[in-house]
Design a protein around this motif. Structure first.
Motif, mmCIF file in Angstrom:
data_model
loop_
_atom_site.group_PDB
_atom_site.id
_atom_site.type_symbol
_atom_site.label_atom_id
_atom_site.label_comp_id
_atom_site.label_asym_id
_atom_site.label_seq_id
_atom_site.Cartn_x
_atom_site.Cartn_y
_atom_site.Cartn_z
ATOM 1 N N PRO A 162 0.836 -1.209 0.000
ATOM 2 C CA PRO A 162 0.000 0.000 0.000
ATOM 3 C C PRO A 162 0.867 1.252 0.000
ATOM 4 N N ARG A 163 0.330 2.282 -0.598
ATOM 5 C CA ARG A 163 1.051 3.546 -0.657
ATOM 6 C C ARG A 163 0.524 4.449 0.438
ATOM 7 N N GLY A 164 1.424 4.897 1.299
ATOM 8 C CA GLY A 164 1.026 5.774 2.384
ATOM 9 C C GLY A 164 0.909 7.213 1.904
ATOM 10 N N ALA A 165 0.037 7.953 2.538
ATOM 11 C CA ALA A 165 -0.126 9.363 2.196
ATOM 12 C C ALA A 165 0.958 10.179 2.879
ATOM 13 N N THR A 166 1.584 11.072 2.123
ATOM 14 C CA THR A 166 2.608 11.938 2.685
ATOM 15 C C THR A 166 2.244 13.383 2.398
ATOM 16 N N SER A 167 2.369 14.207 3.401
ATOM 17 C CA SER A 167 2.115 15.627 3.215
ATOM 18 C C SER A 167 3.408 16.307 2.782
ATOM 19 N N PRO A 168 3.335 17.462 2.124
ATOM 20 C CA PRO A 168 4.560 18.149 1.695
ATOM 21 C C PRO A 168 5.485 18.485 2.858
ATOM 22 N N THR A 169 4.931 18.768 4.032
ATOM 23 C CA THR A 169 5.756 19.080 5.200
ATOM 24 C C THR A 169 6.570 17.855 5.617
ATOM 25 N N ARG A 170 5.928 16.711 5.680
ATOM 26 C CA ARG A 170 6.634 15.490 6.075
ATOM 27 C C ARG A 170 7.652 15.095 5.024
ATOM 28 N N LEU A 171 7.338 15.326 3.762
ATOM 29 C CA LEU A 171 8.290 15.028 2.698
ATOM 30 C C LEU A 171 9.528 15.902 2.842
ATOM 31 N N LYS A 172 9.322 17.154 3.184
ATOM 32 C CA LYS A 172 10.452 18.074 3.397
ATOM 33 C C LYS A 172 11.311 17.588 4.569
ATOM 34 N N GLU A 173 10.668 17.178 5.667
ATOM 35 C CA GLU A 173 11.403 16.661 6.820
ATOM 36 C C GLU A 173 12.158 15.390 6.465
ATOM 37 N N LEU A 174 11.548 14.534 5.656
ATOM 38 C CA LEU A 174 12.196 13.301 5.227
ATOM 39 C C LEU A 174 13.433 13.597 4.392
ATOM 40 N N LEU A 175 13.302 14.528 3.454
ATOM 41 C CA LEU A 175 14.460 14.897 2.626
ATOM 42 C C LEU A 175 15.568 15.521 3.463
ATOM 43 N N GLN A 176 15.208 16.315 4.469
ATOM 44 C CA GLN A 176 16.216 16.890 5.360
ATOM 45 C C GLN A 176 16.926 15.798 6.154
ATOM 46 N N ALA A 177 16.185 14.809 6.616
ATOM 47 C CA ALA A 177 16.782 13.712 7.368
ATOM 48 C C ALA A 177 17.723 12.893 6.484
ATOM 49 N N ILE A 178 17.320 12.651 5.244
ATOM 50 C CA ILE A 178 18.183 11.908 4.326
ATOM 51 C C ILE A 178 19.444 12.706 4.033
ATOM 52 N N TRP A 179 19.329 14.024 3.872
ATOM 53 C CA TRP A 179 20.508 14.864 3.636
ATOM 54 C C TRP A 179 21.454 14.810 4.839
#
Length: 127
Positions: free
Chosen positions: A35-52
């Motif tokens: 299943p594909r989980g829903a992601t909000s733009p804010t959480r996506l930004k936090e995820l990208l920051q964590a990966i960086w």
């Protein structure tokens, strides 16, 4: 949608390291069935920051490993670090991974009330 499937296939092939026809069929099936989980733009930004931050931690990990080899670290301490506000379980996992990735620190326990218990090694403190 296609990006999620491709991302899942890449993860599958990295985990299995097998490009046989049977493994490709299994990988495509798994990528489509999960299943594909829903992601909000804010959480996506936090995820990208964590990966960086994880990408930036690689040179730090090498530096700390060399420091441990050349200069003994004989002191240990356990400190409590606060979890950032409103973190999802995935981001908490990435935070724990980031802390544990470097050789001088390890997360011993995650407390449900919003704290990480972190073990650190440090150089001998001069009196």
């Amino acid at each position: 949608m296609i990006a999620h499937i491709i991302f899942r296939l890449v993860i599958w092939f990295l985990l299995t390291a097998n490009l046989s026809v049977a493994n490709i069929i299994i990988g495509v099936s798994v990528a489509l069935l999960l299943p594909r989980g829903a992601t909000s733009p804010t959480r996506l930004k936090e995820l990208l920051q964590a990966i960086w931050k994880i990408v930036q931690a690689v040179p730090q990990a090498y530096s700390e490993a060399i420091q441990l080899i050349l200069q003994p670290h004989t002191q240990e301490e356990i400190v409590m670090e606060r979890v950032k506000a409103r973190r999802t379980p995935g981001l908490i996992f990435l935070d724990i991974f980031l802390i544990t990735f470097t050789p001088k620190t390890t997360v011993l326990k995650y407390h449900e009330d919003g704290w990480y218990e972190v073990h650190r090694v440090c150089r001998r403190k001069q009196p």
